[in-house]
Design an enzyme around this catalytic site. Sequence first.
Site, PDB file in Angstrom:
ATOM      1  N   THR A 224       0.849  -1.185   0.000  1.00 20.05           N
ATOM      2  CA  THR A 224       0.000   0.000   0.000  1.00 20.05           C
ATOM      3  C   THR A 224       0.886   1.237   0.000  1.00 20.05           C
ATOM      4  OG1 THR A 224      -1.662  -1.160   1.335  1.00 20.05           O
ATOM      5  CG2 THR A 224      -1.808   1.243   1.270  1.00 20.05           C
ATOM      6  N   ARG A 252     -13.003  -9.159  -1.372  1.00 23.64           N
ATOM      7  CA  ARG A 252     -12.230  -8.775  -0.196  1.00 23.64           C
ATOM      8  C   ARG A 252     -11.886  -7.297  -0.226  1.00 23.64           C
ATOM      9  NH1 ARG A 252      -6.564  -6.806   0.763  1.00 23.64           N
ATOM     10  NH2 ARG A 252      -5.965  -7.605   2.815  1.00 23.64           N
ATOM     11  N   VAL A 253     -12.067  -6.634   0.914  1.00 21.09           N
ATOM     12  CA  VAL A 253     -11.623  -5.269   1.111  1.00 21.09           C
ATOM     13  C   VAL A 253     -10.591  -5.295   2.235  1.00 21.09           C
ATOM     14  CG1 VAL A 253     -12.278  -2.942   1.819  1.00 21.09           C
ATOM     15  CG2 VAL A 253     -13.798  -4.280   0.350  1.00 21.09           C
ATOM     16  N   GLY A 254      -9.420  -4.767   1.966  1.00 19.34           N
ATOM     17  CA  GLY A 254      -8.377  -4.751   2.972  1.00 19.34           C
ATOM     18  C   GLY A 254      -8.469  -3.535   3.867  1.00 19.34           C
ATOM     19  N   ASP A 255      -7.352  -3.211   4.537  1.00 17.49           N
ATOM     20  CA  ASP A 255      -7.389  -2.076   5.449  1.00 17.49           C
ATOM     21  C   ASP A 255      -7.143  -0.758   4.730  1.00 17.49           C
ATOM     22  OD1 ASP A 255      -4.630  -2.384   4.991  1.00 17.49           O
ATOM     23  OD2 ASP A 255      -4.137  -1.610   6.980  1.00 17.49           O
ATOM     24  N   THR A 275       1.152  -0.211   6.353  1.00 14.67           N
ATOM     25  CA  THR A 275       1.195  -1.151   5.234  1.00 14.67           C
ATOM     26  C   THR A 275       1.445  -2.535   5.796  1.00 14.67           C
ATOM     27  OG1 THR A 275       2.268  -1.680   3.122  1.00 14.67           O
ATOM     28  CG2 THR A 275       3.673  -0.800   4.856  1.00 14.67           C
ATOM     29  N   GLY A 276       0.989  -3.553   5.088  1.00 17.49           N
ATOM     30  CA  GLY A 276       1.219  -4.925   5.557  1.00 17.49           C
ATOM     31  C   GLY A 276      -0.024  -5.774   5.415  1.00 17.49           C
ATOM     32  N   ASP A 277      -0.175  -6.725   6.305  1.00 15.82           N
ATOM     33  CA  ASP A 277      -1.284  -7.668   6.266  1.00 15.82           C
ATOM     34  C   ASP A 277      -2.541  -6.976   6.780  1.00 15.82           C
ATOM     35  OD1 ASP A 277      -3.095  -9.735   6.461  1.00 15.82           O
ATOM     36  OD2 ASP A 277      -1.648 -11.170   7.267  1.00 15.82           O
ATOM     37  N   GLY A 278      -3.280  -6.379   5.859  1.00 14.58           N
ATOM     38  CA  GLY A 278      -4.431  -5.578   6.227  1.00 14.58           C
ATOM     39  C   GLY A 278      -5.523  -6.350   6.923  1.00 14.58           C
TER      40      GLY A 278
END
Length: 359
Positions: A224, A252-255, A275-278
Amino acid sequence: MDSQTQITPSLFILSLLLHSLSLAGGHEVENSSLYPLVVSTWPFLEAVRAAWTAADDGFSAVDAVVEGCAACEELRCDGTVGPGGSPDENGESTMDALIMNGVTMEVGAVGAMRFVKDGIRAAKLVMQHTQHTMLVGDQASAFAISMGLSGPSNLSSPESMDKWIKWKENDCQPNFRKNVLPSNSCGPYHLKDSMDFGKTCSANKFIQNCGSVTSHVGRHNHDTISMAVFDRMGHIAVGTSTNGASFKIPGRVGDGPIAGSSAYADSEVGACGATGDGDIMMRFLPCYQVVESMRLGMEPILAARDAISRIRRKFPDFIGAVFAVNKNGLHAGACHGWTFQYSVRSPQMKDVQVFTVVP
């Protein structure tokens, strides 16, 4: 300082102390020496330059964020920002984006948006022209197009399709399914009423993950741009853009479009980007926590580390990072599971500097 600086914990604390001393001394530092200021995840140099130029030319923080994130979308930063990046299980690329005004606390966001390549501009349209905070899916696409953005268009690229084909050839591994049994390696997936996962997992290679939490996150498959901009007036805005995790389950919607998770700003305090594993990070709203910790007087380095450590205690294998920057221009980063880099441009710098933070 070199344009790319590695920050060890002791060096980071020392540099922050020195910076704090330079701000102290009984005299208020003029805003012109602090602002504009741009901080962004990763070495997305052109995006930071675009935002800095806009802010330095007198653009508002919100508009400068749009310029910076839009540049990253156009450049397809790391192959995970903008169109033509991370394909989902169906081989399609979709967009998540957010913008937040740290003065008014207004937010605009889009999630799982198809057919429209301008994620950050669509998010701004939601903020400016609706009373909502987020629009998702095909309805977000229809809204963006109705408001003048180009579309519909195919967001896939030869690179994303090649990536998807190779994934299919690898039996659709890795993926984000768990506790399901497909009729073949790539689905369709279903449950079995009488399935005993504890006994069946070891016997059937096609059962996905078996309830375990495994991270498929990496710099070039799940990324991100999260950017904070202080304009000449010291007003703050943040923005994000991403096409999410490679091979995500469609829908899917991430963070990325979640205020407080991927980014947060309050002009009275400062800002944060993540940023990362949302899927993990959105459960903790780390950027909201960072800003609130700074509001209570915590230095950016400690606020960032505290936010990451809270996630780590529950999910020791997660991968992610945050940057924190307060209204005095002090900035810091913290990460877990990977080495993190963030970029900064301030009036004291001749060009963008990249800071490296070790886990």
